[in-house]
Design an enzyme around this catalytic site. Structure first.
Site, PDB file in Angstrom:
ATOM      1  N   LYS A 237       0.802  -1.222   0.000  1.00  0.00           N
ATOM      2  CA  LYS A 237       0.000   0.000   0.000  1.00  0.00           C
ATOM      3  C   LYS A 237       0.838   1.278   0.000  1.00  0.00           C
ATOM      4  O   LYS A 237       0.374   2.337  -0.435  1.00  0.00           O
ATOM      5  CB  LYS A 237      -0.929   0.001   1.214  1.00  0.00           C
ATOM      6  CG  LYS A 237      -2.104  -0.955   1.115  1.00  0.00           C
ATOM      7  CD  LYS A 237      -3.157  -0.442   0.154  1.00  0.00           C
ATOM      8  CE  LYS A 237      -4.439  -1.236   0.246  1.00  0.00           C
ATOM      9  NZ  LYS A 237      -5.500  -0.683  -0.629  1.00  0.00           N
TER      10      LYS A 237
ATOM     11  N   SER B 110       0.870  -9.753  -0.649  1.00  0.00           N
ATOM     12  CA  SER B 110       0.593  -8.319  -0.595  1.00  0.00           C
ATOM     13  C   SER B 110       0.801  -7.690   0.774  1.00  0.00           C
ATOM     14  O   SER B 110       0.927  -6.472   0.878  1.00  0.00           O
ATOM     15  CB  SER B 110      -0.838  -8.045  -1.065  1.00  0.00           C
ATOM     16  OG  SER B 110      -1.765  -8.769  -0.278  1.00  0.00           O
TER      17      SER B 110
END
Length: 519
Positions: A63, A316
């Site tokens: 992110k 992720s």
């Protein structure tokens, strides 16, 4: 399911995104994450399986890339005014660290239910935390209100071209690290990483297949693809909280619809199995949403019988709550079809369990739950280790039925796995007009009190089981004495409650182990 038509915005084309990805300044704060070969999984699937280690970023998540790309391109006036975001996890940390590096005040609105470890991490990266609301939507509403009041720039988690372009830098690294990839698997929540990587790959190496992977209980991309435009899911599961998004972004959906080659959904059990695979191959501990892409890779390989291909999945993120690993450990074997859960009726007599085990042969019994019920029949809850997957489980079911044992496969029964296996032997002594419901409880002070106040004291609670695995939500199974004449009024109270709920009265695990059959 509420439906909303996409907003009318002049879209950027693939060349525009390629340009923005190539010049994204993400490496001011992010690193080129390694692409690691998973040797055990590669041998098992007869393909080369590689893992893109975004958990190695300073905030342990991808992110940071999108947040920094957007924030670095703000005007001086916008930077001076500051930025704001709403997030309970990885996006919050990315905005906080980027703000610290750029000298921009970053305010993060987080739900009051956010675990302290995440709040502390955001503060540790320099973010100013505002705790508000009991869920993401309430936190987001406050963030937008504060943005209007103070002139902050709102940094969205996924649905913004600069955020999408920042995430797209992962795709650029992938083709630089392995130019012979055949497939890339990406997690899908709001769609930012899938959109950014897909548009980059299709500009540079369109022969590579790009596959989006969603959790079954939060499949907003699948819903949007079916409808032709983004729709809002009524509710989403919270286990893989990093992708628990009710509505995919408009721009990210446009790109996913145009550039993704395929999409697939996976169960929570499959995600748990992928967390275990990552640990066994790399010793990294992924968060559930971080293992989502690998779970999809495994399922896609089996579904399409892929052999001798070069496959990459993005890990992720790794911002997991340690206590949630108990749940992962419990469910990983089920996700790999290496364990089956059965409800079996056996005679209540000496030697019955021995005879039952003879049918199982040399298979290992992983769990056995029983309590005396009456002088004739007993219902047992049994876990069996499987070496041959679903085929072996089917053979066990056939053998038991041929031997005259009534049996029910509970391996895919969520209520049985979360609650009933811990409640065996809890039948009432008297007949009850009972209905059973499962709930998701937000973990904040007063949640149980709110539950009881909303339902009032009119209905007697006849059964209660609470389970929490370190997540933001607890799982509750609750029985009520309710007559048919009261069912409409009771259902109205449930709708007023505002929690996710499901009627479990007809669930076979309940019938086998918890209910008292009324004549």
């Amino acid at each position: 399911m509420q439906q909303a038509q996409p907003s009318r915005v002049q879209p950027m084309d693939g060349a525009d995104y390629l340009r923005d990805i190539l010049r994204a300044p993400v490496y001011e704060v992010a690193m080129t994450s390694p692409l690691q070969t998973m040797k055990r999984l590669s041998e098992r699937f007869n393909n080369q399986v590689q893992l893109k280690r975004e958990d190695r970023q300073p905030v342990h998540s991808f992110k940071l890339r999108g947040a920094h790309n957007m924030m670095a391109q703000l005007t001086e006036a916008q930077k001076k005014a500051g930025v704001i975001a709403a997030s309970a996890g990885n996006h919050a940390q990315g905005v906080a660290l980027s703000g610290s590096r750029l000298g921009v005040k970053a305010t993060i609105v987080m739900p009051r239910t956010t675990p302290a470890i995440k709040v502390d991490a955001v503060r540790g990266f320099g973010g100013h935390v505002v705790l508000h609301g009991n869920n993401f939507d309430e936190a987001k509403g406050m963030a937008q209100q504060l943005a209007d009041e103070h002139g902050y720039t709102f940094v969205p988690p996924f649905d913004h071209p600069q955020v999408i372009a920042g995430q797209g830098t992962i795709g650029l690294e992938l083709v630089q690290q392995n130019g012979h990839l055949d497939y890339i698997f990406l997690p899908v929540g709001g769609g930012g990483i899938a959109a950014g990587v897909a548009v980059l790959i299709k500009q540079l190496m369109p022969n590579i297949k790009v596959i989006g992977v969603e959790a079954e209980d939060s499949a907003c991309l699948r819903a949007a693809l079916d409808a032709g435009f983004p729709v809002t899911l009524d509710r989403v599961g919270t286990f893989a909280d990093g992708v628990a998004v009710k509505r995919i972004g408009d721009e990210s959906f446009r790109l996913c619809q145009q550039y993704l080659d395929d999409s697939i959904t996976v169960s929570s059990d499959a995600i748990c199995a992928a967390v275990q695979d990552i640990f066994e191959d790399t010793r990294a501990i992924s968060e559930p949403s971080g293992a989502l892409a690998l779970a999809g890779l495994k399922q896609y390989v089996e579904k399409h019988q892929l052999k001798d291909k070069q496959l990459a999945a993005v890990l992720s993120g790794a911002n997991t709550n340690f206590h949630s690993l108990r749940y992962v450990s419990e469910r990983a074997e089920l996700g790999e079809k290496r364990e089956g859960l059965l409800a079996v009726t056996i005679p209540e007599q000496t030697g019955a369990f021995f005879n039952f085990c003879q049918i199982l042969g040399d298979r290992a019994v992983t769990e056995f739950n029983y309590r005396y019920g009456d002088d004739h029949l007993a219902n047992i809850f049994v876990g069996v280790r499987l070496l041959g997957g679903q085929e072996e489980l089917d053979n066990i079911l056939r053998d038991l039925r041929q031997a005259g044992y009534p049996v029910e496969d509970l391996s895919d029964d969520e209520m049985a796995k979360v609650h009933v296996r811990y409640m065996i032997g809890g039948r009432p002594l008297a007949n009850l007009s009972e209905r059973l419901y499962s709930f998701e409880f937000p973990e904040y002070p007063g949640a149980l009190l709110h539950f009881l106040q909303t339902l009032g004291t009119h209905w007697n609670i006849s059964l209660f089981n609470y389970r929490n695995h370190g997540s933001d939500y607890g799982r509750v199974l609750c029985g009520f004495e309710i007559g048919d004449q009261d069912l409409l009024a009771f259902t109205a109270h449930l709708r007023e409650l505002g929690y996710g709920w499901k009627d479990e009265t007809s669930n076979p695990a309940y019938r086998f182990f918890l209910s008292k059959t009324t004549d």
